[in-house]
Design a protein around this motif. Structure first.
Motif, PDB file in Angstrom:
ATOM      1  N   ASP A 115      -6.209   4.002   1.571  1.00 13.83           N
ATOM      2  CA  ASP A 115      -7.650   3.775   1.549  1.00 13.83           C
ATOM      3  C   ASP A 115      -8.153   3.405   0.158  1.00 13.83           C
ATOM      4  O   ASP A 115      -9.290   2.920   0.008  1.00 13.83           O
ATOM      5  N   LYS A 116      -7.324   3.576  -0.866  1.00 15.57           N
ATOM      6  CA  LYS A 116      -7.699   3.200  -2.229  1.00 15.57           C
ATOM      7  C   LYS A 116      -7.385   1.733  -2.523  1.00 15.57           C
ATOM      8  O   LYS A 116      -7.652   1.247  -3.623  1.00 15.57           O
ATOM      9  N   GLY A 117      -6.783   1.055  -1.548  1.00 14.86           N
ATOM     10  CA  GLY A 117      -6.463  -0.347  -1.738  1.00 14.86           C
ATOM     11  C   GLY A 117      -5.009  -0.559  -2.128  1.00 14.86           C
ATOM     12  O   GLY A 117      -4.269   0.397  -2.405  1.00 14.86           O
ATOM     13  N   PHE A 147      -1.623  -1.423  -4.247  1.00 18.48           N
ATOM     14  CA  PHE A 147      -1.202  -1.283  -5.642  1.00 18.48           C
ATOM     15  C   PHE A 147      -0.508  -2.550  -6.138  1.00 18.48           C
ATOM     16  O   PHE A 147      -0.278  -2.717  -7.333  1.00 18.48           O
ATOM     17  N   SER A 183      -2.188   6.920   0.215  1.00 18.18           N
ATOM     18  CA  SER A 183      -3.497   6.604  -0.383  1.00 18.18           C
ATOM     19  C   SER A 183      -3.896   5.161  -0.106  1.00 18.18           C
ATOM     20  O   SER A 183      -4.429   4.485  -0.966  1.00 18.18           O
ATOM     21  N   TYR A 213       0.837  -1.198   0.000  1.00 24.43           N
ATOM     22  CA  TYR A 213       0.000   0.000   0.000  1.00 24.43           C
ATOM     23  C   TYR A 213       0.871   1.246   0.000  1.00 24.43           C
ATOM     24  O   TYR A 213       1.914   1.284   0.684  1.00 24.43           O
TER      25      TYR A 213
END
Length: 364
Positions: free
Chosen positions: A214-216, A218, A212, A208
């Motif tokens: 909270d966007k899941g 990468f 960010s 992660y």
């Protein structure tokens, strides 16, 4: 600290010198225990941690104490009792002799405080802050290497992020089970590892971006692994190239830190030994990178520390390399190296089981 070397001790009792020695396999194989500390009264030690300077080391154990050692002088420095709350996963922050630690007691005894993380000044034994938000016992704490923040994982199935200045969590990731976490050397990325549960033979690694999360993730990769093994530590190499999964089984895994591609499997035994390094109490991993990231140390229940050269690992290789038991070992006469951790600044590493031991190379 130089990436290719660390300070070389010049005296067995005083580990401080301005000279620097290259970390090589030949030098590593001369390492031997020079100091042994038995301040946990012969009980199981569950975590070790060095401070940023490499001068101090802390251990926590099931005797509900935190012990502080001065690695420069090679002495025990302080005994910190936490009989009311227990102690596990003690971690230095970047603020002087301050540490975080998790509680361990049963909630029926501990009035529901087993999920609280405590921030303690080791200098005066005063609590600085309490971090509350987990709903079950906290299993691991990891401090961001750059910022005054940290992450924690818990049996409540979440990973939470905290700022040292605030008692409330600043972030939360629902993982669904207990997990292990690690920050990359730049403090930008967090890795979260889910080990296999039940009949599964697959674990997961997720990366992660902390800005960010909270966007899941990468990156999300499945790792084929042994059934019923527990992952007890994730660790990025200091050069940022590799990611280590340390387990309580005979197998450990080395991944590419960017893609999480499996590059190597360290197999210390081919026997199906379900109790290879399994213990009644949790512990913070029998594997550790050297500060240069070129070598991996792995403790075994045979009272050996295996040394593996990782220089040949390539991110574009087709298959994982199998690292098996080799002649590059050091022998322990001070107990099983259940926990192994390399000092970030000095050419010394620590091991622990029921005692804490400092290892140094023999002086040439």
């Amino acid at each position: 600290m130089s990436i290719n070397g660390v300070k070389q001790p010049t005296n067995k009792s005083l580990i401080s010198s301005s000279s620097t020695v290259q970390i090589t396999k030949d030098v590593l194989t001369t390492c031997h225990p020079t100091k042994t500390f038995n301040y946990h009264q012969g009980t199981s030690i569950t975590s070790l941690n060095f401070d940023d300077s490499g001068q101090y080391l802390i251990s926590s154990g099931i005797d509900k104490s935190i012990q502080l050692y001065d690695c420069h002088k090679g002495i025990h420095y302080k005994d910190i009792q936490s009989q009311k709350y227990g102690a596990h996963s003690a971690r230095f922050t970047h603020e002087g002799l301050n540490c975080l630690y998790a509680s361990t007691l049963d909630p029926t005894v501990n009035e529901g405080n087993e999920d609280t993380i405590r921030y303690l000044s080791l200098s005066n034994n005063q609590y600085i802050r309490y971090f509350k938000g987990h709903k079950a016992q906290v299993t691991s704490i990891e401090v961001n290497p750059v910022h005054n923040t940290f992450g924690s994982s818990s049996y409540d199935g979440t990973v939470k992020f905290w700022d040292l200045k605030s008692s409330s969590a600043i972030g939360n990731i629902s993982v669904g089970q207990n997990s292990v976490i690690a920050f990359d050397p730049q403090g930008i990325v967090v890795a979260i590892g889910k080990y296999p549960i039940g009949n599964s033979q697959t674990g997961k690694i997720r990366l992660y971006d902390l800005k960010s999360f909270d966007k899941g993730p990468f990156v999300e990769v499945e790792i084929p692994c042994l059934q019923n093994q527990i992952w007890n530590k994730l660790e990025f190499s200091n050069n940022g190239k590799l990611l280590l999964i340390s387990t309580d089984s005979r197998e450990h895994y080395i991944l590419d830190a960017f893609s999480c591609k499996l590059l190597a499997i360290a197999k210390l035994s081919f026997r199906k030994d379900l109790t290879w390094m399994s213990t009644k109490y949790p512990y913070s991993g029998c594997c550790a990178f050297t500060p240069c990231g070129k070598f991996l140390l792995i403790g075994s229940p045979k009272a050996l520390i295996h040394i593996f050269d990782l220089s040949d690992l390539k991110s574009d290789q087709e298959k994982p390399i199998i690292l098996t038991r080799s002649n590059d070992i050091v022998k322990s006469n001070v107990g099983i190296p259940k926990i192994v951790l390399f000092n970030p600044k000095l050419f010394t590493f620590a091991t622990a089981d029921t005692t804490v031991n400092l290892w140094q190379p023999k002086n040439e």
